[in-house]
Design an enzyme around this catalytic site. Structure first.
Site, mmCIF file in Angstrom:
data_model
loop_
_atom_site.group_PDB
_atom_site.id
_atom_site.type_symbol
_atom_site.label_atom_id
_atom_site.label_comp_id
_atom_site.label_asym_id
_atom_site.label_seq_id
_atom_site.Cartn_x
_atom_site.Cartn_y
_atom_site.Cartn_z
ATOM 1 N N ARG A 169 -4.984 9.160 -4.026
ATOM 2 C CA ARG A 169 -5.194 8.817 -5.441
ATOM 3 C C ARG A 169 -5.341 10.069 -6.306
ATOM 4 N NH1 ARG A 169 -6.081 3.286 -6.101
ATOM 5 N NH2 ARG A 169 -7.241 2.238 -4.460
ATOM 6 N N GLU A 207 -1.953 -0.716 -16.772
ATOM 7 C CA GLU A 207 -1.767 -0.924 -15.329
ATOM 8 C C GLU A 207 -1.007 0.265 -14.738
ATOM 9 O OE1 GLU A 207 -2.551 -1.985 -12.614
ATOM 10 O OE2 GLU A 207 -1.638 -3.892 -12.072
ATOM 11 N N ASP A 208 -1.216 0.529 -13.447
ATOM 12 C CA ASP A 208 -0.510 1.633 -12.809
ATOM 13 C C ASP A 208 0.974 1.310 -12.594
ATOM 14 O OD1 ASP A 208 -1.038 -0.324 -10.901
ATOM 15 O OD2 ASP A 208 -1.993 1.014 -9.464
ATOM 16 N N ASP A 221 5.204 -4.399 -9.951
ATOM 17 C CA ASP A 221 6.101 -4.545 -8.803
ATOM 18 C C ASP A 221 6.744 -5.933 -8.889
ATOM 19 O OD1 ASP A 221 7.262 -4.077 -6.307
ATOM 20 O OD2 ASP A 221 5.458 -4.499 -5.182
ATOM 21 N N PHE A 267 7.691 2.986 -2.034
ATOM 22 C CA PHE A 267 6.244 2.935 -2.183
ATOM 23 C C PHE A 267 5.751 4.293 -2.676
ATOM 24 C CE2 PHE A 267 1.817 2.886 -0.965
ATOM 25 C CZ PHE A 267 1.445 1.598 -1.342
ATOM 26 N N GLY A 314 5.393 -8.444 -10.274
ATOM 27 C CA GLY A 314 5.016 -8.952 -11.593
ATOM 28 C C GLY A 314 3.922 -10.011 -11.546
#
Ligand code: 5GP
Length: 183
Positions: A168, A102-103, A106, A155, A108
């Site tokens: 991205r 996963e990236d 946060d 963020f 969860g």
């Protein structure tokens, strides 16, 4: 169509070479831990993990199968019960070792939901590898077996992560800083 004037800029946080070094370390650790596994399925969570996933998997020397999973959450933010499957995996995970890539973790909720789902489907083991851990934002505990970097609550974008589908392709991870006055 005219390009919108940006209302934000990106402040570099984690450099590309720092990411590459960390991915090397994580791959070496995964190689060691799964040396005896004959059934490892590495599952990338789309779209944000795409570059992390491909860089990581190419550095592994153990035999692996790969697959992809995509979720979305209803509305803004993620809370319990709001995670929706957008694209499911093709492979069966029954009796196999699963490593989710996963990236960012946060609150969860997304990862807790996916980890529970693969356990329910009869995976022999399910572990998580996340590039970024926003630990302070956690609402539900999810164990991260392999973590790239711990970051604050800001963020972030880049290396697969987006802001409204932008950024991205940045080779580094950066913090979005809003500049409303410039909008
Ligand atoms: P969670 O369910 O842990 O709250 O949210 C995980 C998902 O939220 C991530 O897979 C990612 O899509 C998104 N997310 C959380 N924090 C960030 C961030 O700082 N930047 C970006 N681009 N996405 C984030």
């Amino acid at each position: 169509m005219a390009e919108e004037k940006p209302n934000h800029r990106v402040r570099p946080l984690i450099a590309a070479d720092e990411i590459a070094r960390r991915v090397d370390e994580l791959a070496a650790q995964i190689d060691r831990d799964y040396a005896a596994s004959e059934s490892l399925v590495v599952i990338g969570v789309l779209k944000g993990s795409v570059f992390f996933f491909t860089d990581l998997v190419r550095r592994l020397s153990i035999p692996v199968r790969i697959d992809f999973f995509q979720t979305s959450s209803y509305g803004t933010g993620t809370t319990a019960g709001e995670v929706r499957i957008k694209r499911d995996i093709d492979l069966s995970v029954r009796g196999r070792d699963v490593l989710l890539v996963e990236d960012i973790v946060d609150t969860g909720w997304t990862l807790k939901t996916i980890l529970d789902l693969f356990r329910f489907r009869g995976a022999a083991s399910v572990k998580l590898c996340a590039l970024l851990d926003k630990h302070e934002a956690r609402e539900v505990e999810v164990p991260i077996a392999y973590c790239g970097f711990r970051i604050g609550k800001d963020f972030v974008v880049g290396y697969g992560l987006d802001y409204d589908e932008r950024h991205r392709n940045l080779p580094y991870v950066g913090v979005v800083e809003f500049t409303e006055d410039e909008a």
